[in-house]
Design a protein around this motif. Structure first.
Motif, PDB file in Angstrom:
ATOM      1  N   VAL A 130      35.556  41.101  23.656  1.00  0.00           N
ATOM      2  CA  VAL A 130      35.593  42.448  23.075  1.00  0.00           C
ATOM      3  C   VAL A 130      34.185  42.953  22.790  1.00  0.00           C
ATOM      4  O   VAL A 130      33.830  44.071  23.167  1.00  0.00           O
ATOM      5  CB  VAL A 130      36.445  42.460  21.790  1.00  0.00           C
ATOM      6  CG1 VAL A 130      36.303  43.772  21.047  1.00  0.00           C
ATOM      7  CG2 VAL A 130      37.908  42.209  22.127  1.00  0.00           C
ATOM      8  N   ALA A 131      33.354  42.126  22.128  1.00  0.00           N
ATOM      9  CA  ALA A 131      32.018  42.576  21.720  1.00  0.00           C
ATOM     10  C   ALA A 131      31.068  42.759  22.895  1.00  0.00           C
ATOM     11  O   ALA A 131      30.257  43.691  22.897  1.00  0.00           O
ATOM     12  CB  ALA A 131      31.427  41.578  20.727  1.00  0.00           C
ATOM     13  N   ASP A 132      31.175  41.902  23.907  1.00  0.00           N
ATOM     14  CA  ASP A 132      30.179  41.907  24.978  1.00  0.00           C
ATOM     15  C   ASP A 132      30.611  42.628  26.252  1.00  0.00           C
ATOM     16  O   ASP A 132      29.756  42.990  27.061  1.00  0.00           O
ATOM     17  CB  ASP A 132      29.787  40.462  25.328  1.00  0.00           C
ATOM     18  CG  ASP A 132      29.200  39.730  24.129  1.00  0.00           C
ATOM     19  OD1 ASP A 132      28.568  40.398  23.291  1.00  0.00           O
ATOM     20  OD2 ASP A 132      29.389  38.502  24.031  1.00  0.00           O
ATOM     21  N   ILE A 133      31.914  42.814  26.442  1.00  0.00           N
ATOM     22  CA  ILE A 133      32.371  43.450  27.684  1.00  0.00           C
ATOM     23  C   ILE A 133      33.132  44.744  27.426  1.00  0.00           C
ATOM     24  O   ILE A 133      32.783  45.799  27.958  1.00  0.00           O
ATOM     25  CB  ILE A 133      33.233  42.460  28.507  1.00  0.00           C
ATOM     26  CG1 ILE A 133      32.383  41.265  28.943  1.00  0.00           C
ATOM     27  CG2 ILE A 133      33.855  43.154  29.716  1.00  0.00           C
ATOM     28  CD1 ILE A 133      33.138  40.161  29.617  1.00  0.00           C
ATOM     29  N   ILE A 134      34.165  44.671  26.579  1.00  0.00           N
ATOM     30  CA  ILE A 134      35.013  45.852  26.390  1.00  0.00           C
ATOM     31  C   ILE A 134      34.301  46.933  25.582  1.00  0.00           C
ATOM     32  O   ILE A 134      34.308  48.108  25.963  1.00  0.00           O
ATOM     33  CB  ILE A 134      36.350  45.442  25.732  1.00  0.00           C
ATOM     34  CG1 ILE A 134      37.135  44.568  26.711  1.00  0.00           C
ATOM     35  CG2 ILE A 134      37.157  46.667  25.335  1.00  0.00           C
ATOM     36  CD1 ILE A 134      38.411  43.996  26.143  1.00  0.00           C
ATOM     37  N   MET A 135      33.686  46.552  24.457  1.00  0.00           N
ATOM     38  CA  MET A 135      33.053  47.554  23.607  1.00  0.00           C
ATOM     39  C   MET A 135      31.874  48.272  24.273  1.00  0.00           C
ATOM     40  O   MET A 135      31.709  49.472  24.072  1.00  0.00           O
ATOM     41  CB  MET A 135      32.627  46.939  22.278  1.00  0.00           C
ATOM     42  CG  MET A 135      33.791  46.748  21.356  1.00  0.00           C
ATOM     43  SD  MET A 135      34.672  48.318  21.163  1.00  0.00           S
ATOM     44  CE  MET A 135      36.086  47.803  20.287  1.00  0.00           C
TER      45      MET A 135
ATOM     46  N   ILE B  87      31.711  49.099  27.354  1.00  0.00           N
ATOM     47  CA  ILE B  87      32.368  50.089  28.229  1.00  0.00           C
ATOM     48  C   ILE B  87      32.878  51.255  27.398  1.00  0.00           C
ATOM     49  O   ILE B  87      32.694  52.422  27.759  1.00  0.00           O
ATOM     50  CB  ILE B  87      33.512  49.428  29.031  1.00  0.00           C
ATOM     51  CG1 ILE B  87      32.936  48.405  30.014  1.00  0.00           C
ATOM     52  CG2 ILE B  87      34.335  50.477  29.774  1.00  0.00           C
ATOM     53  CD1 ILE B  87      33.978  47.540  30.688  1.00  0.00           C
ATOM     54  N   VAL B  88      33.503  50.943  26.246  1.00  0.00           N
ATOM     55  CA  VAL B  88      33.974  52.010  25.356  1.00  0.00           C
ATOM     56  C   VAL B  88      32.788  52.821  24.840  1.00  0.00           C
ATOM     57  O   VAL B  88      32.871  54.057  24.737  1.00  0.00           O
ATOM     58  CB  VAL B  88      34.797  51.423  24.185  1.00  0.00           C
ATOM     59  CG1 VAL B  88      35.135  52.483  23.157  1.00  0.00           C
ATOM     60  CG2 VAL B  88      36.071  50.760  24.711  1.00  0.00           C
ATOM     61  N   ALA B  89      31.666  52.164  24.547  1.00  0.00           N
ATOM     62  CA  ALA B  89      30.474  52.863  24.058  1.00  0.00           C
ATOM     63  C   ALA B  89      29.946  53.829  25.108  1.00  0.00           C
ATOM     64  O   ALA B  89      29.502  54.932  24.780  1.00  0.00           O
ATOM     65  CB  ALA B  89      29.398  51.853  23.669  1.00  0.00           C
TER      66      ALA B  89
ATOM     67  N   VAL C  93      32.246  56.806  25.009  1.00  0.00           N
ATOM     68  CA  VAL C  93      32.063  57.597  23.797  1.00  0.00           C
ATOM     69  C   VAL C  93      30.688  58.255  23.775  1.00  0.00           C
ATOM     70  O   VAL C  93      30.506  59.319  23.190  1.00  0.00           O
ATOM     71  CB  VAL C  93      32.283  56.710  22.552  1.00  0.00           C
ATOM     72  CG1 VAL C  93      31.959  57.443  21.276  1.00  0.00           C
ATOM     73  CG2 VAL C  93      33.712  56.199  22.510  1.00  0.00           C
ATOM     74  N   GLY C  94      29.718  57.619  24.419  1.00  0.00           N
ATOM     75  CA  GLY C  94      28.368  58.171  24.446  1.00  0.00           C
ATOM     76  C   GLY C  94      27.468  57.597  23.376  1.00  0.00           C
ATOM     77  O   GLY C  94      26.445  58.170  23.036  1.00  0.00           O
ATOM     78  N   ARG C  95      27.849  56.471  22.818  1.00  0.00           N
ATOM     79  CA  ARG C  95      27.045  55.822  21.792  1.00  0.00           C
ATOM     80  C   ARG C  95      26.509  54.508  22.334  1.00  0.00           C
ATOM     81  O   ARG C  95      27.012  53.968  23.307  1.00  0.00           O
ATOM     82  CB  ARG C  95      27.893  55.512  20.561  1.00  0.00           C
ATOM     83  CG  ARG C  95      28.424  56.742  19.891  1.00  0.00           C
ATOM     84  CD  ARG C  95      27.879  56.801  18.536  1.00  0.00           C
ATOM     85  NE  ARG C  95      28.405  57.987  17.862  1.00  0.00           N
ATOM     86  CZ  ARG C  95      28.127  58.261  16.649  1.00  0.00           C
ATOM     87  NH1 ARG C  95      27.362  57.453  15.966  1.00  0.00           N
ATOM     88  NH2 ARG C  95      28.584  59.334  16.084  1.00  0.00           N
ATOM     89  N   VAL C  96      25.520  53.973  21.649  1.00  0.00           N
ATOM     90  CA  VAL C  96      24.952  52.689  22.049  1.00  0.00           C
ATOM     91  C   VAL C  96      25.911  51.560  21.676  1.00  0.00           C
ATOM     92  O   VAL C  96      26.129  50.641  22.441  1.00  0.00           O
ATOM     93  CB  VAL C  96      23.573  52.467  21.379  1.00  0.00           C
ATOM     94  CG1 VAL C  96      23.033  51.100  21.731  1.00  0.00           C
ATOM     95  CG2 VAL C  96      22.618  53.559  21.788  1.00  0.00           C
TER      96      VAL C  96
END
Length: 124
Positions: free
Chosen positions: A35-40, A42-44, A47-50
């Motif tokens: 979740v922290a290294d792959i999915i998030m 991509i979500v970031a 969303v346009g955030r780091v």
């Protein structure tokens, strides 16, 4: 008291539970990394955030909460799929065990019953 504790600790269910907790802890770390290294990331990007963990409304950091929810959902779904797989395997195993052997006498009686029933239905 020591003997009772030893008897309790050596039960099959307790040992299975201990193994499950250890494997679950390791699996939780793998999913957290996923979740922290792959999915998030991509979500970031979407969303346009780091970092999604940086999402906040004032002092309320709901990004970390969002990341924890995604962690939970992935772990829950994985456990559901694993249990579903095991239950299918167990059903097949139980079906194999339920083989009923009929005596020769019972088999002959069943044939006579079927013949009498067929004769009765034919005469109507």
């Amino acid at each position: 008291m020591l003997n009772e504790f030893k008897k309790f600790a050596m039960r099959g269910n307790v040992i299975d539970l201990a193994v499950g907790v250890v494997i679950g802890g390791a699996f939780g770390k793998i999913v957290s990394s996923l979740v922290a290294d792959i999915i998030m990331p991509i979500v970031a990007m979407l969303v346009g955030r780091v970092s999604v963990a940086d999402l906040a409304f004032g002092e309320v950091r709901y990004g970390v909460f969002l990341q924890s929810i995604i962690d939970f959902l992935i772990i829950a779904f994985s456990i559901f799929m694993f249990i579903r797989f095991l239950s299918r395997f167990k059903k097949k195993e139980e079906e194999v065990k339920v083989v009923v052997q009929i005596d020769k006498k019972e088999e002959l009686l069943a044939e006579i019953r079927d013949l009498l029933k067929a004769e009765k239905d034919f005469s109507r």
